[in-house]
Design a protein around this motif. Structure first.
Motif, PDB file in Angstrom:
ATOM      1  N   VAL A 250      44.914  33.227 -50.528  1.00 58.71           N
ATOM      2  CA  VAL A 250      46.509  33.254 -50.243  1.00 58.71           C
ATOM      3  C   VAL A 250      46.815  31.605 -50.986  1.00 58.71           C
ATOM      4  N   ALA A 251      46.308  30.930 -50.768  1.00 57.01           N
ATOM      5  CA  ALA A 251      46.653  29.501 -51.403  1.00 57.01           C
ATOM      6  C   ALA A 251      45.228  28.426 -51.403  1.00 57.01           C
ATOM      7  N   PHE A 252      45.272  27.545 -52.406  1.00 56.77           N
ATOM      8  CA  PHE A 252      44.045  26.899 -52.535  1.00 56.77           C
ATOM      9  C   PHE A 252      44.383  25.230 -53.182  1.00 56.77           C
ATOM     10  N   ILE A 253      43.926  24.258 -52.660  1.00 50.55           N
ATOM     11  CA  ILE A 253      44.152  23.108 -53.206  1.00 50.55           C
ATOM     12  C   ILE A 253      42.995  22.258 -53.432  1.00 50.55           C
ATOM     13  N   THR A 254      43.157  21.643 -54.624  1.00 55.94           N
ATOM     14  CA  THR A 254      41.973  20.732 -55.088  1.00 55.94           C
ATOM     15  C   THR A 254      42.014  19.515 -54.330  1.00 55.94           C
ATOM     16  N   SER A 255      40.997  18.629 -54.523  1.00 56.26           N
ATOM     17  CA  SER A 255      40.896  17.409 -53.743  1.00 56.26           C
ATOM     18  C   SER A 255      42.131  16.460 -54.409  1.00 56.26           C
ATOM     19  N   GLY A 256      42.379  16.696 -55.780  1.00 51.83           N
ATOM     20  CA  GLY A 256      43.607  15.670 -56.279  1.00 51.83           C
ATOM     21  C   GLY A 256      44.812  16.263 -55.710  1.00 51.83           C
ATOM     22  N   GLY A 257      44.988  17.368 -54.972  1.00 53.27           N
ATOM     23  CA  GLY A 257      46.220  17.790 -54.635  1.00 53.27           C
ATOM     24  C   GLY A 257      46.717  19.205 -55.455  1.00 53.27           C
ATOM     25  N   THR A 258      46.108  19.544 -56.442  1.00 55.85           N
ATOM     26  CA  THR A 258      46.762  20.534 -57.073  1.00 55.85           C
ATOM     27  C   THR A 258      46.731  22.079 -56.550  1.00 55.85           C
ATOM     28  N   PRO A 259      47.744  22.649 -56.122  1.00 56.73           N
ATOM     29  CA  PRO A 259      47.803  23.829 -55.506  1.00 56.73           C
ATOM     30  C   PRO A 259      47.953  25.236 -56.535  1.00 56.73           C
ATOM     31  N   THR A 260      47.194  26.131 -55.817  1.00 57.28           N
ATOM     32  CA  THR A 260      47.278  27.484 -56.550  1.00 57.28           C
ATOM     33  C   THR A 260      47.663  28.323 -55.723  1.00 57.28           C
ATOM     34  N   TYR A 261      48.622  29.441 -55.766  1.00 52.96           N
ATOM     35  CA  TYR A 261      49.240  30.267 -54.744  1.00 52.96           C
ATOM     36  C   TYR A 261      49.081  31.537 -55.329  1.00 52.96           C
ATOM     37  N   ALA A 262      48.762  32.789 -54.242  1.00 48.69           N
ATOM     38  CA  ALA A 262      48.764  34.090 -54.905  1.00 48.69           C
ATOM     39  C   ALA A 262      50.336  34.456 -55.067  1.00 48.69           C
ATOM     40  N   ALA A 263      50.321  35.395 -56.140  1.00 52.09           N
ATOM     41  CA  ALA A 263      51.833  35.739 -56.409  1.00 52.09           C
ATOM     42  C   ALA A 263      52.523  36.453 -55.299  1.00 52.09           C
ATOM     43  N   SER A 264      51.877  36.845 -54.198  1.00 52.03           N
ATOM     44  CA  SER A 264      52.813  37.363 -53.151  1.00 52.03           C
ATOM     45  C   SER A 264      53.162  36.377 -52.166  1.00 52.03           C
ATOM     46  N   VAL A 265      52.834  35.002 -52.248  1.00 56.13           N
ATOM     47  CA  VAL A 265      53.099  34.164 -51.190  1.00 56.13           C
ATOM     48  C   VAL A 265      54.072  32.980 -51.961  1.00 56.13           C
ATOM     49  N   LYS A 266      53.682  33.043 -53.448  1.00 59.02           N
ATOM     50  CA  LYS A 266      54.333  31.871 -54.123  1.00 59.02           C
ATOM     51  C   LYS A 266      55.980  31.595 -53.702  1.00 59.02           C
ATOM     52  N   GLY A 267      56.314  30.659 -53.380  1.00 55.29           N
ATOM     53  CA  GLY A 267      57.898  30.305 -53.183  1.00 55.29           C
ATOM     54  C   GLY A 267      58.052  30.375 -51.618  1.00 55.29           C
ATOM     55  N   ARG A 268      57.155  30.937 -50.868  1.00 51.80           N
ATOM     56  CA  ARG A 268      57.414  31.098 -49.434  1.00 51.80           C
ATOM     57  C   ARG A 268      56.289  30.259 -48.651  1.00 51.80           C
ATOM     58  N   CYS A 269      55.311  29.802 -49.324  1.00 54.01           N
ATOM     59  CA  CYS A 269      54.000  29.082 -48.829  1.00 54.01           C
ATOM     60  C   CYS A 269      53.970  27.762 -49.138  1.00 54.01           C
ATOM     61  N   THR A 270      53.500  26.567 -48.581  1.00 56.13           N
ATOM     62  CA  THR A 270      52.955  25.217 -49.062  1.00 56.13           C
ATOM     63  C   THR A 270      51.843  24.928 -48.650  1.00 56.13           C
TER      64      THR A 270
ATOM     65  N   SER B  15      59.732  32.555 -44.297  1.00 58.22           N
ATOM     66  CA  SER B  15      60.142  34.010 -44.747  1.00 58.22           C
ATOM     67  C   SER B  15      59.175  34.903 -44.451  1.00 58.22           C
ATOM     68  N   LEU B  16      58.141  34.859 -43.471  1.00 58.16           N
ATOM     69  CA  LEU B  16      57.226  35.766 -43.289  1.00 58.16           C
ATOM     70  C   LEU B  16      57.855  37.147 -43.362  1.00 58.16           C
ATOM     71  N   LYS B  17      56.777  38.066 -43.877  1.00 60.04           N
ATOM     72  CA  LYS B  17      56.968  39.435 -43.867  1.00 60.04           C
ATOM     73  C   LYS B  17      56.001  40.179 -43.106  1.00 60.04           C
ATOM     74  N   PRO B  18      56.307  41.450 -42.653  1.00 62.88           N
ATOM     75  CA  PRO B  18      55.365  42.127 -41.958  1.00 62.88           C
ATOM     76  C   PRO B  18      54.008  42.287 -42.824  1.00 62.88           C
ATOM     77  N   GLU B  19      53.828  42.538 -43.998  1.00 61.74           N
ATOM     78  CA  GLU B  19      52.929  42.573 -44.908  1.00 61.74           C
ATOM     79  C   GLU B  19      51.935  41.198 -44.850  1.00 61.74           C
ATOM     80  N   ASP B  20      52.606  40.200 -44.383  1.00 61.47           N
ATOM     81  CA  ASP B  20      51.559  39.025 -44.233  1.00 61.47           C
ATOM     82  C   ASP B  20      50.575  39.142 -43.248  1.00 61.47           C
ATOM     83  N   THR B  21      50.890  40.109 -42.460  1.00 61.16           N
ATOM     84  CA  THR B  21      50.000  40.348 -41.100  1.00 61.16           C
ATOM     85  C   THR B  21      48.582  40.293 -41.654  1.00 61.16           C
ATOM     86  N   ALA B  22      47.695  39.639 -41.147  1.00 61.24           N
ATOM     87  CA  ALA B  22      46.254  39.462 -41.450  1.00 61.24           C
ATOM     88  C   ALA B  22      45.404  38.499 -40.683  1.00 61.24           C
TER      89      ALA B  22
END
Length: 114
Positions: A47-67, A83-90
């Motif tokens: 879904v998302a990953f952040i380095t020790s230095g604070g650099t984030p990476t997001y899956a395309a499906s959540v980019k813009g909706r998750c931090t 802006s959660l969607k039913p397809e975020d269910t997991a």
């Protein structure tokens, strides 16, 4: 090392949730931290990953909706989901690694109703 996740729950579509995951028991600082999710019958995906230095990476499906963010002093990673969607269910799993290895949390259920 233990990862304790919290913040999951049931929310209506369009709603928000904030997940937290605290790492404990490590002699070393956590390097990468992140969140993965697994829906029934599907593989576990980033879904998302952040380095020790604070650099984030997001899956395309959540980019813009998750931090994703982290507090290095607390060895804690957060995931703000909007802006959660039913397809975020997991089941959402937190992840962390240090120089000794990688670790997974127990998972927290996120259910988004339509």
């Amino acid at each position: 090392v233990q990862l304790q996740a919290s913040g999951g729950g049931l929310v209506e579509a369009g709603g928000s949730l904030r997940l937290s995951c605290a790492a404990s028991g490590s002699m070393f600082s956590m390097k990468g931290m992140g969140w993965y999710r697994q829906a029934p019958g599907k593989q576990r995906d980033l879904v998302a990953f952040i380095t020790s230095g604070g650099t984030p990476t997001y899956a395309a499906s959540v980019k813009g909706r998750c931090t994703i963010s982290r507090d290095n002093g607390k060895n804690t990673v957060y995931l703000e989901m909007n802006s959660l969607k039913p397809e975020d269910t997991a089941v959402y799993f937190c992840y962390a690694d240090n120089i000794l290895g990688s670790y997974w949390g127990q998972g927290t259920q996120v259910t988004v109703s339509s």
